[in-house]
Design an enzyme around this catalytic site. Structure first.
Site, PDB file in Angstrom:
ATOM      1  CB  SER A  68      11.138 -12.049   0.115  1.00  0.00           C
ATOM      2  OG  SER A  68      10.775 -10.706  -0.088  1.00  0.00           O
ATOM      3  CG  LEU A  69      12.054 -11.872  -6.091  1.00  0.00           C
ATOM      4  CD1 LEU A  69      11.086 -11.160  -7.004  1.00  0.00           C
ATOM      5  CD2 LEU A  69      13.482 -11.498  -6.404  1.00  0.00           C
ATOM      6  NE  ARG A 128       7.471  -8.633  -3.878  1.00  0.00           N
ATOM      7  CZ  ARG A 128       8.614  -8.809  -3.229  1.00  0.00           C
ATOM      8  NH1 ARG A 128       9.764  -8.527  -3.846  1.00  0.00           N
ATOM      9  NH2 ARG A 128       8.626  -9.239  -1.988  1.00  0.00           N
ATOM     10  CD  GLN A 139       6.047 -11.767  -0.274  1.00  0.00           C
ATOM     11  OE1 GLN A 139       6.349 -10.710  -0.803  1.00  0.00           O
ATOM     12  NE2 GLN A 139       6.439 -12.933  -0.726  1.00  0.00           N
ATOM     13  CD  GLN A 196      15.888  -6.827  -3.604  1.00  0.00           C
ATOM     14  OE1 GLN A 196      14.679  -6.950  -3.539  1.00  0.00           O
ATOM     15  NE2 GLN A 196      16.473  -5.641  -3.649  1.00  0.00           N
ATOM     16  CG  HIS A 243       9.042  -8.588   3.927  1.00  0.00           C
ATOM     17  ND1 HIS A 243       7.981  -9.155   3.254  1.00  0.00           N
ATOM     18  CD2 HIS A 243      10.140  -8.834   3.177  1.00  0.00           C
ATOM     19  CE1 HIS A 243       8.430  -9.734   2.146  1.00  0.00           C
ATOM     20  NE2 HIS A 243       9.721  -9.545   2.073  1.00  0.00           N
TER      21      HIS A 243
END
Length: 292
Positions: free
Chosen positions: A88-89, A113, A245, A10, A196
């Site tokens: 991440s993503l 998500r 995650q 992101q 996170h």
């Protein structure tokens, strides 16, 4: 020479993203149209013509970056990774590119998500901040010392750049202490919540059910996952790491270091922007960097 393909997270979105792909490739166009179908709205219209504000909405940003990243890899004529990783993503994009998930299932999971993260953000006001110029262990100690609020290291992006995540009060207090400890900058980020961090627990639980229900296959190459920066090829391990995650830090520095230790000499970024190339350069200055 071993090649690592890396996929951004992101924040790398931009106005008009993917339009050139849509116009120049029939295969890409078909995948964009498939994405509209899966999501139930015309995300292509927002990607190609939307404002920065529209693109910043979590339910748009995450699928948009995923779609752009995966389509680039899918239509690349010489896509042959020795290893993949995503920030991440971007881990979802990496898994689809490496054949562990179908495009359809990957996009459905990313949409779920984004929705689950948005819900978690609304439960308790929270934020993130970028800390520049301070050693990881100092940041960890200061965050751990704040016990009446939640604040934790969330992204280990490169040496001297860590993002912290937590309650608004926790992050503000940590920022003051980190600046006093010598941080060059402690900058609150324009995000909607504490990604996170333990504040994403409700999103993790929601996403766990969707991940466990999805069809995963063994990937064509090792996937270096955010949670432990280790290569994974077993479906059960990949799913477990993917579920963890959302509430665990993104160990990007260690992931890149491990890929280099395992022989990666070329890093190719697949997705909008060049954020990851900048981070990789700061972690491993002697590797070759490219974009698809």
């Amino acid at each position: 020479m071993k090649t690592a393909y890396v996929f951004p997270g992101q924040g790398s979105q931009f106005k008009g993203m993917g339009l050139d792909l849509y116009q120049s490739s029939d295969s890409a166009k078909a995948l964009f149209e498939k994405a509209n179908e899966i999501l139930g709205f015309e995300i292509t219209k927002i990607m190609f013509e939307g404002t920065d504000e529209e693109l910043k909405q979590t339910n748009v940003t995450q699928p948009a970056i995923f779609i752009h990243s995966v389509i680039l890899a899918k239509i690349a004529p010489d896509f042959a990774p020795n290893m993949v990783a995503g920030h991440s993503l971007g881990e979802f994009s990496a898994l689809v590119a490496a054949g562990a998930l179908s495009f359809e299932d990957g996009l459905s999971l990313v949409a779920k998500r984004a929705a689950a993260m948005q819900k978690a953000c609304e439960i308790r006001p929270s934020t993130m901040a970028a800390i520049l110029g301070l050693a990881d262990n100092v940041i960890e100690e200061i965050c751990a010392g704040i016990t009446d609020e939640i604040v934790v290291p969330a992204n280990y992006n490169c040496p001297g750049q860590v993002v912290i995540s937590g309650t608004i009060e926790g992050v503000e207090r940590a920022n003051e202490l980190l600046k006093a400890a010598g941080a060059k900058r402690a900058l609150v980020l324009p995000v909607g919540g504490a990604f996170h961090s333990p504040l994403m627990e409700s999103a993790r639980e929601e996403l766990a059910a969707a991940i466990n229900a999805a069809q995963f296959e063994q990937p064509i190459c090792p996937v270096y996952q955010n949670v432990n920066a280790k290569p994974a090829t077993e479906v059960a391990v990949i799913k477990e790491n993917l579920i963890s995650q959302l509430t665990s830090p993104v160990r990007w520095t260690r992931s890149v270091e491990q890929m280099v230790a395992d022989g990666a000499e070329i890093f190719i970024e697949s997705g909008p922007g060049k954020v990851l190339q900048g981070l990789v350069k700061k972690i491993a200055s002697n590797v070759e960097l490219k974009s698809i």
